[in-house]
Design a protein around this motif. Structure first.
Motif, PDB file in Angstrom:
ATOM      1  N   LYS A  61       0.818  -1.214   0.000  1.00  0.00           N
ATOM      2  CA  LYS A  61       0.000   0.000   0.000  1.00  0.00           C
ATOM      3  C   LYS A  61       0.851   1.263   0.000  1.00  0.00           C
ATOM      4  N   GLU A  62       2.043   1.181   0.576  1.00  0.00           N
ATOM      5  CA  GLU A  62       2.920   2.342   0.654  1.00  0.00           C
ATOM      6  C   GLU A  62       3.688   2.576  -0.642  1.00  0.00           C
ATOM      7  N   ILE A  63       3.632   1.608  -1.571  1.00  0.00           N
ATOM      8  CA  ILE A  63       4.479   1.677  -2.761  1.00  0.00           C
ATOM      9  C   ILE A  63       3.655   1.744  -4.046  1.00  0.00           C
ATOM     10  N   LEU A  64       2.616   0.914  -4.114  1.00  0.00           N
ATOM     11  CA  LEU A  64       1.852   0.744  -5.347  1.00  0.00           C
ATOM     12  C   LEU A  64       0.381   1.064  -5.119  1.00  0.00           C
ATOM     13  N   ASP A  65      -0.412   0.840  -6.166  1.00  0.00           N
ATOM     14  CA  ASP A  65      -1.823   1.204  -6.114  1.00  0.00           C
ATOM     15  C   ASP A  65      -2.751   0.033  -5.843  1.00  0.00           C
ATOM     16  N   GLY A  66      -2.218  -1.179  -5.822  1.00  0.00           N
ATOM     17  CA  GLY A  66      -3.066  -2.329  -5.562  1.00  0.00           C
ATOM     18  C   GLY A  66      -2.288  -3.623  -5.607  1.00  0.00           C
ATOM     19  N   VAL A  67      -2.931  -4.676  -5.120  1.00  0.00           N
ATOM     20  CA  VAL A  67      -2.377  -6.029  -5.142  1.00  0.00           C
ATOM     21  C   VAL A  67      -3.434  -6.965  -5.707  1.00  0.00           C
ATOM     22  N   MET A  68      -3.016  -7.810  -6.640  1.00  0.00           N
ATOM     23  CA  MET A  68      -3.890  -8.840  -7.181  1.00  0.00           C
ATOM     24  C   MET A  68      -3.474 -10.190  -6.606  1.00  0.00           C
ATOM     25  N   LEU A  69      -4.429 -10.899  -6.032  1.00  0.00           N
ATOM     26  CA  LEU A  69      -4.176 -12.226  -5.479  1.00  0.00           C
ATOM     27  C   LEU A  69      -4.577 -13.291  -6.489  1.00  0.00           C
ATOM     28  N   GLY A  70      -3.739 -14.302  -6.630  1.00  0.00           N
ATOM     29  CA  GLY A  70      -4.040 -15.419  -7.508  1.00  0.00           C
ATOM     30  C   GLY A  70      -4.386 -16.638  -6.686  1.00  0.00           C
ATOM     31  N   ARG A  71      -3.440 -17.574  -6.623  1.00  0.00           N
ATOM     32  CA  ARG A  71      -3.712 -18.846  -5.933  1.00  0.00           C
ATOM     33  C   ARG A  71      -4.104 -18.668  -4.471  1.00  0.00           C
ATOM     34  N   ALA A  72      -3.587 -17.642  -3.817  1.00  0.00           N
ATOM     35  CA  ALA A  72      -3.925 -17.427  -2.403  1.00  0.00           C
ATOM     36  C   ALA A  72      -5.417 -17.249  -2.207  1.00  0.00           C
ATOM     37  N   ALA A  73      -6.124 -16.761  -3.228  1.00  0.00           N
ATOM     38  CA  ALA A  73      -7.564 -16.512  -3.097  1.00  0.00           C
ATOM     39  C   ALA A  73      -8.350 -17.802  -2.973  1.00  0.00           C
ATOM     40  N   TYR A  74      -7.820 -18.923  -3.491  1.00  0.00           N
ATOM     41  CA  TYR A  74      -8.535 -20.178  -3.272  1.00  0.00           C
ATOM     42  C   TYR A  74      -7.813 -21.111  -2.301  1.00  0.00           C
ATOM     43  N   GLU A  75      -6.498 -20.917  -2.094  1.00  0.00           N
ATOM     44  CA  GLU A  75      -5.793 -21.730  -1.118  1.00  0.00           C
ATOM     45  C   GLU A  75      -6.005 -21.215   0.307  1.00  0.00           C
ATOM     46  N   ARG A  76      -6.232 -19.909   0.449  1.00  0.00           N
ATOM     47  CA  ARG A  76      -6.457 -19.272   1.763  1.00  0.00           C
ATOM     48  C   ARG A  76      -7.554 -18.210   1.611  1.00  0.00           C
ATOM     49  N   PRO A  77      -8.784 -18.627   1.307  1.00  0.00           N
ATOM     50  CA  PRO A  77      -9.818 -17.644   0.952  1.00  0.00           C
ATOM     51  C   PRO A  77     -10.075 -16.592   2.011  1.00  0.00           C
ATOM     52  N   TYR A  78      -9.897 -16.922   3.310  1.00  0.00           N
ATOM     53  CA  TYR A  78     -10.178 -15.931   4.337  1.00  0.00           C
ATOM     54  C   TYR A  78      -9.204 -14.772   4.341  1.00  0.00           C
ATOM     55  N   LEU A  79      -8.115 -14.910   3.590  1.00  0.00           N
ATOM     56  CA  LEU A  79      -7.187 -13.800   3.426  1.00  0.00           C
ATOM     57  C   LEU A  79      -7.896 -12.582   2.841  1.00  0.00           C
TER      58      LEU A  79
END
Length: 328
Positions: free
Chosen positions: A212-230
């Motif tokens: 958040k301090e460097i860029l405008d966003g983060v896109m999650l790939g595999r983490a979104a289904y391997e750790r959905p509560y993230l």
């Protein structure tokens, strides 16, 4: 924050599941080729439920005129954004001159995006790699972006790995080329007027929030289904005023209702089950949950597996909305 387009993962059922966990993150369709949109079953390909919005349609295109036709068709579906895929390395995609191979054709990417922006009022964006094959230096990516910029596109979602198009499978291309976050950070420094979202390797809340301090966003790939509560954990930090934790019990209750609305007795619910397989990942009850889902393939009535889970899983597990540490 957003959830990456992933083949055989980010279908409408998975996106509904994601939306239970995050109100504000942008969700993406799987990559859909212009040919499929133009010649395929449009309702099957493009339909979505209003609950999924904000939703981005990701298109694989190789010709400006085909992109124009596909975007015109998609206008009737009211997606929130149109995104061009310049990152997929699969052999099938390469055969169609789509995806990551377009990194070597920045002028063509510029023209595709220019034409798309000319016929829609929706934001048009591009998702690309930091490089491919021998075009693997920062200067190659910078050259790509400097040419594409003439299209008027200002939002770039950058997968911080190169793609090796000959010799590596799509799976290997997600793991073997090293992550080079510093190249994405440098791009932001040199093009501060770009909105730059980074993709690749983010698996915990701390590393996501640090961007958040460097860029405008983060896109999650595999983490979104391997750790959905993230998704929910990060959402609660970014948007504390309009989000709240949701328990696994509440998730299951929502999904039972969703199954009843979207699947009949002859239409097994595996298209949903397969993408909620890690609902209890890194948490007590994970083994029991997976056993119940596997048995659910044989159930007569879709949704019975989720009802069994509510009966059989420990109450403390159902009522929790947190993740265990990644090392657990």
């Amino acid at each position: 924050m957003s959830v990456a387009p992933m083949v055989d993962v980010t279908d409408r059922h998975f996106r509904y599941f994601n939306r239970l966990l995050t109100k504000n993150s942008y969700l993406y369709t799987e990559m859909i080729s212009t040919g499929a949109i133009i010649h395929g079953d449009r309702h099957r390909i493009l339909d979505f439920s209003p609950q999924e919005k904000p939703l981005v349609l990701q298109i694989g295109a190789a010709k400006p005129e085909e992109m124009v036709e596909a975007v015109k068709i998609a206008e009737d579906w009211d997606y929130d954004e149109i995104n061009l895929n310049v990152g997929c390395p699969s052999n099938k995609v390469q055969e169609g001159d789509l995806g990551a191979c377009l990194m070597a054709k920045p002028e063509l990417v510029r023209d595709i995006l220019t034409e798309a922006r000319g016929i829609t009022s929706k934001p048009v964006t591009v998702k690309h790699r930091i490089g491919i094959d021998d075009l693997d230096k920062y200067e190659d990516m910078e050259n790509f972006c400097s040419i594409v910029e003439a299209s008027g596109v200002t939002r770039y979602i950058v997968h911080a790995r190169i793609a090796i198009l000959k010799g590596l499978s799509p799976k290997d291309n997600r793991n073997i080329p090293p992550l080079r976050y510093e190249d994405v950070y440098r791009l932001k420094e040199e093009y501060p007027h770009f909105q730059i979202e980074i993709n690749g390797g983010f698996k915990d809340r701390e590393s996501i929030l640090a961007q958040k301090e460097i860029l405008d966003g983060v896109m999650l790939g595999r983490a979104a289904y391997e750790r959905p509560y993230l998704l929910n954990e990060v959402e609660n930090v970014l948007y504390p005023e309009d989000t709240a934790s949701i328990t696994r019990q509440e998730i299951l209750e929502h999904l039972i209702g969703y199954i009843q609305e979207n699947f009949d007795e002859d239409n097994k619910a595996w298209p949903l089950y397969r993408n909620i397989y890690d609902l209890f990942a890194f948490h007590k009850g994970a083994k029991v949950w997976k056993r119940i889902l596997n048995e659910g393939l044989k159930e007569d009535k879709p949704g019975d597996a989720l009802k069994k889970a509510l009966d059989q899983l420990p109450l403390e597990s159902l009522l929790s909305s947190s993740l265990l540490p990644l090392s657990s």
